[in-house]
Design a protein around this motif. Sequence first.
Motif, PDB file in Angstrom:
ATOM      1  N   ASN A 151       0.832  -1.208   0.000  1.00  0.00           N
ATOM      2  CA  ASN A 151       0.000   0.000   0.000  1.00  0.00           C
ATOM      3  C   ASN A 151       0.871   1.263   0.000  1.00  0.00           C
ATOM      4  O   ASN A 151       0.392   2.358  -0.293  1.00  0.00           O
ATOM      5  CB  ASN A 151      -0.912   0.016   1.238  1.00  0.00           C
ATOM      6  CG  ASN A 151      -1.984  -1.057   1.170  1.00  0.00           C
ATOM      7  OD1 ASN A 151      -2.530  -1.312   0.105  1.00  0.00           O
ATOM      8  ND2 ASN A 151      -2.275  -1.698   2.291  1.00  0.00           N
ATOM      9  N   TYR A 152       2.163   1.103   0.350  1.00  0.00           N
ATOM     10  CA  TYR A 152       3.074   2.245   0.470  1.00  0.00           C
ATOM     11  C   TYR A 152       4.092   2.312  -0.675  1.00  0.00           C
ATOM     12  O   TYR A 152       4.883   3.241  -0.749  1.00  0.00           O
ATOM     13  CB  TYR A 152       3.820   2.176   1.809  1.00  0.00           C
ATOM     14  CG  TYR A 152       2.892   2.196   2.993  1.00  0.00           C
ATOM     15  CD1 TYR A 152       2.504   3.395   3.589  1.00  0.00           C
ATOM     16  CD2 TYR A 152       2.371   0.999   3.507  1.00  0.00           C
ATOM     17  CE1 TYR A 152       1.629   3.414   4.667  1.00  0.00           C
ATOM     18  CE2 TYR A 152       1.494   1.003   4.584  1.00  0.00           C
ATOM     19  CZ  TYR A 152       1.124   2.212   5.156  1.00  0.00           C
ATOM     20  OH  TYR A 152       0.255   2.222   6.224  1.00  0.00           O
ATOM     21  N   THR A 173      10.310   3.013   2.281  1.00  0.00           N
ATOM     22  CA  THR A 173       9.139   3.043   3.178  1.00  0.00           C
ATOM     23  C   THR A 173       8.392   1.713   3.226  1.00  0.00           C
ATOM     24  O   THR A 173       8.171   1.166   4.320  1.00  0.00           O
ATOM     25  CB  THR A 173       8.183   4.191   2.805  1.00  0.00           C
ATOM     26  OG1 THR A 173       8.894   5.429   2.939  1.00  0.00           O
ATOM     27  CG2 THR A 173       6.960   4.206   3.705  1.00  0.00           C
ATOM     28  N   PRO A 174       7.986   1.134   2.081  1.00  0.00           N
ATOM     29  CA  PRO A 174       7.297  -0.151   2.156  1.00  0.00           C
ATOM     30  C   PRO A 174       8.169  -1.271   2.742  1.00  0.00           C
ATOM     31  O   PRO A 174       7.660  -2.190   3.384  1.00  0.00           O
ATOM     32  CB  PRO A 174       6.917  -0.453   0.704  1.00  0.00           C
ATOM     33  CG  PRO A 174       7.736   0.448  -0.128  1.00  0.00           C
ATOM     34  CD  PRO A 174       8.019   1.653   0.694  1.00  0.00           C
ATOM     35  N   VAL A 177       7.835  -0.981   6.429  1.00  0.00           N
ATOM     36  CA  VAL A 177       6.505  -1.473   6.829  1.00  0.00           C
ATOM     37  C   VAL A 177       6.497  -3.001   6.827  1.00  0.00           C
ATOM     38  O   VAL A 177       5.988  -3.638   7.755  1.00  0.00           O
ATOM     39  CB  VAL A 177       5.408  -0.917   5.889  1.00  0.00           C
ATOM     40  CG1 VAL A 177       4.064  -1.570   6.193  1.00  0.00           C
ATOM     41  CG2 VAL A 177       5.305   0.595   6.022  1.00  0.00           C
TER      42      VAL A 177
END
Length: 317
Positions: A151-152, A173-174, A177
Amino acid sequence: MGKVAFVFPGQGAQFVGMGKDFYDNFSVSREVFEAANESLGTDIKSICFEGTEEELVKTENTQPAILTTSVAILKALEERGINCDYTAGLSLGEYTALVEANALDFNETVNLVKNRGKYMQEAVPEGKGGMAAILGLERSKILEAIKEARNYGVVDIANYNSPEQIVISGEVTPLKVAVSQSKELGAKKAVHLPVSAPFHSSLLEPAGEKLKKDLENVKVNDLEKIVITNVDAKPLRDKEEVKSSLVRQVSNSVLWCDSIIYMLDNGVDTFVEIGPGKSLKGFIKRIAKPLNKEVNVFSVSNLSGFEKVCDFFGKEV
């Protein structure tokens, strides 16, 4: 004894000084380093033997350096009459396996992997991507963690190294996560890796396209050994499959665990890791154990390892 497999390491196995003991003791190994220097037009021998860590870890140096060291050690083993039925390599190591199978010429391949390293580095600006090793979490749960993280941005599975270790790769970033999600789902450990690019992720497709153009000018010979590929964990059926397999490998998952299982299921009980480091030896033992497979696993990165393998095969050092 069952069948024998030669396996070759990939990027990350390098260390300053690698291959020097073989260069000093075997003329066949010396010839490999000299041929690499001539083909590359740079002193890769000095980068391997006495270069700085900073110089060696540059991807466009690391890849030809590991290939050259691995082939130099391989030639010393072959000179003693030690040979294999199957061969495979982790990521970059697959090129060494293809040289071992005489599908690719070493002098051409050392330039090819230098360019491969450059293309992989150029595909994603430094600091924009990374990789992380997830330890002690099953595949299905890691896929669950990745699904949430997507989602990122982009994050993919890069390497299925062993039942206990899977490496993920993608944008910063992902990736963070996915690491956090993996810990929440029960991972024993999640470690960000000191790499300069998100290898074996879809972000590297542009690198694969550049490599494809280089491969158009490379001659592929008939395979003289059974080569198990990273992308399919199955043997290459003929030389026509080699180039497409290498292009796909750049941005797809390395199915190392599945590749070892394939060889175990087809009668391989002796594995010889050839080249710097000994990570593959550890992976193979961890893959074989839950399958209750008895295996002989050797790592040849120095003269001590070379002597152990010669002794096992009943060859004089």
